[in-house]
Write a protein that holds these residues in place. Structure first.
Motif, PDB file in Angstrom:
ATOM      1  N   GLY B  33       0.785  -1.230   0.000  1.00  0.00           N
ATOM      2  CA  GLY B  33       0.000   0.000   0.000  1.00  0.00           C
ATOM      3  C   GLY B  33       0.816   1.279   0.000  1.00  0.00           C
ATOM      4  N   GLU B  34       2.134   1.142   0.129  1.00  0.00           N
ATOM      5  CA  GLU B  34       2.988   2.339   0.131  1.00  0.00           C
ATOM      6  C   GLU B  34       3.615   2.559  -1.241  1.00  0.00           C
ATOM      7  N   THR B  35       3.766   3.821  -1.591  1.00  0.00           N
ATOM      8  CA  THR B  35       4.494   4.150  -2.815  1.00  0.00           C
ATOM      9  C   THR B  35       5.751   4.942  -2.448  1.00  0.00           C
ATOM     10  N   HIS B  36       6.872   4.369  -2.826  1.00  0.00           N
ATOM     11  CA  HIS B  36       8.163   5.021  -2.559  1.00  0.00           C
ATOM     12  C   HIS B  36       8.772   5.468  -3.873  1.00  0.00           C
ATOM     13  N   ALA B  37       8.978   6.776  -4.015  1.00  0.00           N
ATOM     14  CA  ALA B  37       9.658   7.270  -5.213  1.00  0.00           C
ATOM     15  C   ALA B  37      11.155   7.283  -4.948  1.00  0.00           C
ATOM     16  N   ILE B  38      11.887   6.665  -5.877  1.00  0.00           N
ATOM     17  CA  ILE B  38      13.349   6.709  -5.796  1.00  0.00           C
ATOM     18  C   ILE B  38      13.789   7.662  -6.890  1.00  0.00           C
ATOM     19  N   MET B  39      14.331   8.785  -6.518  1.00  0.00           N
ATOM     20  CA  MET B  39      14.685   9.792  -7.502  1.00  0.00           C
ATOM     21  C   MET B  39      16.173  10.065  -7.453  1.00  0.00           C
ATOM     22  N   GLY B  40      16.745  10.262  -8.628  1.00  0.00           N
ATOM     23  CA  GLY B  40      18.170  10.542  -8.605  1.00  0.00           C
ATOM     24  C   GLY B  40      18.690  10.805  -9.996  1.00  0.00           C
ATOM     25  N   LEU B 239      12.996  18.990  -5.428  1.00  0.00           N
ATOM     26  CA  LEU B 239      13.841  18.513  -6.531  1.00  0.00           C
ATOM     27  C   LEU B 239      13.416  19.160  -7.850  1.00  0.00           C
ATOM     28  N   GLU B 240      12.122  19.317  -7.981  1.00  0.00           N
ATOM     29  CA  GLU B 240      11.575  19.961  -9.177  1.00  0.00           C
ATOM     30  C   GLU B 240      12.197  21.356  -9.325  1.00  0.00           C
ATOM     31  N   GLU B 241      12.336  22.001  -8.207  1.00  0.00           N
ATOM     32  CA  GLU B 241      12.849  23.364  -8.129  1.00  0.00           C
ATOM     33  C   GLU B 241      14.361  23.425  -8.395  1.00  0.00           C
ATOM     34  N   SER B 242      15.111  22.607  -7.639  1.00  0.00           N
ATOM     35  CA  SER B 242      16.568  22.814  -7.616  1.00  0.00           C
ATOM     36  C   SER B 242      17.366  21.700  -8.278  1.00  0.00           C
ATOM     37  N   GLY B 243      16.714  20.623  -8.734  1.00  0.00           N
ATOM     38  CA  GLY B 243      17.442  19.547  -9.402  1.00  0.00           C
ATOM     39  C   GLY B 243      18.333  18.776  -8.442  1.00  0.00           C
ATOM     40  N   TYR B 244      19.282  18.018  -9.033  1.00  0.00           N
ATOM     41  CA  TYR B 244      20.100  17.104  -8.221  1.00  0.00           C
ATOM     42  C   TYR B 244      21.482  17.658  -7.912  1.00  0.00           C
ATOM     43  N   GLU B 246      22.929  19.546  -5.849  1.00  0.00           N
ATOM     44  CA  GLU B 246      23.538  19.516  -4.514  1.00  0.00           C
ATOM     45  C   GLU B 246      23.933  18.112  -4.057  1.00  0.00           C
ATOM     46  N   TYR B 247      23.380  17.085  -4.753  1.00  0.00           N
ATOM     47  CA  TYR B 247      23.702  15.696  -4.361  1.00  0.00           C
ATOM     48  C   TYR B 247      24.875  15.124  -5.150  1.00  0.00           C
ATOM     49  N   LEU B 248      25.286  15.873  -6.175  1.00  0.00           N
ATOM     50  CA  LEU B 248      26.370  15.375  -7.014  1.00  0.00           C
ATOM     51  C   LEU B 248      27.712  15.793  -6.443  1.00  0.00           C
ATOM     52  N   PRO B 249      28.740  14.933  -6.640  1.00  0.00           N
ATOM     53  CA  PRO B 249      30.070  15.322  -6.161  1.00  0.00           C
ATOM     54  C   PRO B 249      30.525  16.588  -6.874  1.00  0.00           C
ATOM     55  N   ALA B 250      31.154  17.465  -6.117  1.00  0.00           N
ATOM     56  CA  ALA B 250      31.569  18.758  -6.673  1.00  0.00           C
ATOM     57  C   ALA B 250      32.683  18.578  -7.703  1.00  0.00           C
TER      58      ALA B 250
END
Lengths: 360, 250
Positions: B33-40, B239-244, B246-250
């Protein structure tokens, strides 16, 4: 007169035409080390109205075509009786005509057959080769103008059979020839499905299916000669191999002579390797002497079983073995479905399942 | 009620330069019954997670565990995982020439249910599911995925999910290559199955677009082979706003 049986013409294996064939396993068919019997081992399960089956002498039924194949020349020398199946002009025969070969326990045999399809006739002929045999065979098929003939041969031999044959079709004006060569049995099977045209507007569709397992050499050498303008040919052979010593050979020679303007031809061979060590040779060969043609092409692929297909089916709960069976049945389905004879379609698919079982 | 528990999952693939680690300690629990979005971002290992759970032979599990209702998933063959109740809707469904959709579906359902479905009810069941996904009946006579458009392939995946009735479904980039209409149809299909069958869903996606149609209960940001941030639907909006970036290696 042919000199075929003299020793100096015996193939050595270095000739282009014989370089793939294991001569030592031909049971003497090629080098006259065994005597061939002049015998008719084919019999009809029933001959319908509109067709006629007779035995004629080689004088009454002379060869209709030229050949340079050493074994076929020898067959012509030895066979003085010819089985002749005649489809009468305008005959419409719905049910297939079955010819069953019974050679079990007999001496090596030279067999000549002629099929005469009368003008505007429609018929299907099925030749069933089962059991054990050493057979040199020539089947000549002549299609009169407007004839439509479907010609099926089943090589469901026992594992020790040796079969060298030529199926030569002469396709007349506006005639349609369709052949299905199904080769699953035998130790060595070498078949030459060859086609020439005798009038324009004619077409030939050559389909084939083979499945080789250990200790089997299955060879098909297609030769289509386009000399007449506006004729069409299609070739589609599919094969699977399983087992260390499984061998198949497919040669697709298509010649478009300068006189054959308006030719339309395409040939295709696909091989599926199901295990290590199996070897499939596939040699398409297209020679074109005129640019005034509709189309000419060929394709040949030989590949391993696609593990992604297996994963996809398994991920839907289908066990590996059944998934494999589905994929291989699917691979052959394109050819088998074209037969349009339900009993034969089932028989061939079941035989493919058996081959898979044995190959495990 | 079913639960899929992924604990400290490490996965490698063999490359020309030797084994390369793709997943670096994934922890995730999904209940019915749960929906988990995996985004990346691309290349973060989202698809590797999906295929590792389904048992693709390309991936080697080096440590960690995956259990479904306490059963060790990693110890099962690919088909056993499906029978246990896992389903993977693939990003690139594989073509199987010569095998008709109807034959395929029947074979799969027979394998999963342990017995062949009764012809009469089965025909109706398939027809109903196909109609709901706006699929033409002639579809069932075509070879599996052969010559299918992107939208047809994805509908066919959801059709299978509906008929196979899994406990937990992993949808790998199901939104990719779909136009708006197809996306809506496919999403409705997913929501319907979730509702009717109390399905737990792992929804893998790069874009937030599909989340307008399928509402996630949880959003997990996936980067560098593991989950780096977790939250509710508001995280998708961020995420829609700022994208990924900040999660990517610099």
């Amino acid at each position: 007169m042919s000199l075929a049986t003299t020793n100096y013409l015996t193939p050595t294996g270095r000739e282009e035409a014989w370089r793939f064939t294991p001569l030592s396993r031909l049971a003497g068919l090629h080098d006259s080390s065994v005597e061939l019997a002049d015998r008719i081992s084919l019999s009809a399960r029933g001959v319908p109205a509109g067709a006629r089956l007779e035995i004629k002498s080689s004088e009454e039924a002379p060869s209709l075509s030229a050949t340079d194949d050493i074994v076929i020349e020898r067959v012509r020398d030895v066979a003085h009786q010819v089985l002749v199946l005649t489809i009468e002009k305008n005959a419409e025969i719905g049910e297939p005509i079955f010819l069953l070969r019974k050679s079990e326990g007999q001496a090596p045999e030279a067999s000549r057959v002629q099929i005469q399809a009368g003008a505007h006739s429609h018929a299907t002929v099925v030749i069933e080769n089962v059991g054990s045999a050493v057979l040199g065979e020539e089947i000549e098929i002549n299609l009169e103008p407007g004839a439509n003939l479907r010609f099926v041969t089943l090589q469901e031999w026992d594992n020790n059979a040796v079969h060298i044959g030529r199926h030569h079709a002469i396709v007349g004006k506006d005639a349609t020839f369709t052949s299905y060569v199904i080769t699953v049995g035998g130790s060595v099977v070498r078949i030459l499905p060859t086609v020439e045209y005798s009038g324009p507007g004619s077409s030939a569709d050559l389909y084939g299916l083979y499945f080789a397992t250990d200790n089997q050499h299955l060879e098909h050498r297609i030769h289509v000669e386009h000399k007449i303008p506006n004729a069409k040919s299609r070739v589609n052979y599919k094969g699977a191999l399983s087992g260390q010593s499984a061998r198949t050979v497919w040669i697709g020679d298509v010649f478009i002579k300068a006189t054959a303007e308006g030719t339309d031809t395409y040939e295709l061979n696909r091989n599926l390797l199901l295990s290590d060590g199996a070897r499939a040779d596939s040699v398409p060969n297209l020679e074109i002497e005129t640019g005034e043609i509709v189309g000419a092409g060929h394709a040949s692929t030989t590949g391993r079983f696609d593990d992604e297909q297996l994963f996809y089916l398994q991920s839907r709960g289908i066990p590996a073995e059944e998934a494999r069976r589905l994929v291989i049945r699917g691979f052959f389905a394109e050819i088998v479905a074209k037969l349009k004879i339900q009993s034969l379609e089932e028989r061939i698919m079941n035989r493919i399942d058996t081959e898979l079982e044995e190959a495990k | 009620m079913s639960t899929l528990i992924i604990k400290d999952l490490h996965v490698s693939v063999s490359t020309d330069e030797g084994m390369k680690e793709i997943l670096r300690g994934v922890d995730l629990t999904i209940n019915s019954g749960e929906t988990h979005a995996i985004m990346g971002p691309n290349g973060s290992g989202k698809s590797t997670l999906a295929y590792s759970i389904a048992g693709h032979p390309k991936y080697t599990i080096t440590s960690g565990s995956v259990t479904l209702d306490g059963q060790d998933v990693l110890d099962m063959t690919v088909d056993e995982r499906a029978k246990a109740g896992l389903f993977l809707a693939m990003q690139y469904p594989v073509e199987v020439p010569g095998v008709s959709v109807s034959n395929f579906l029947r074979t799969a359902v027979t394998a999963i249910r342990g017995e062949a479905p009764k012809i009469r009810t089965w025909v109706g069941e398939v027809k109903e599911a196909m109609t709901a996904l706006h699929m033409d009946p002639e579809f069932s006579e075509r070879s599996v995925n052969e010559g299918f458009s992107g939208g047809e392939k994805k509908r066919h995946e959801i059709l299978q999910m509906e008929l196979l009735k899994p406990k937990i479904a992993i949808l790998d980039e199901t939104d990719s290559g779909l136009d708006v209409d197809a996306l809506r149809t496919v999403s409705e299909g997913v929501n319907r199955v979730k509702e009717n069958q109390d399905l737990g869903i792992m929804l893998i996606t790069h874009y937030t677009r599909i989340l307008r149609y399928i509402n996630p209960d949880f959003v997990h940001v996936f980067a560098g082979g593991k989950i780096v941030e977790e939250g509710g639907p508001e995280l998708a909006a961020k995420l829609e706003e700022s994208g990924y970036a900040e999660y990517l290696p610099a």
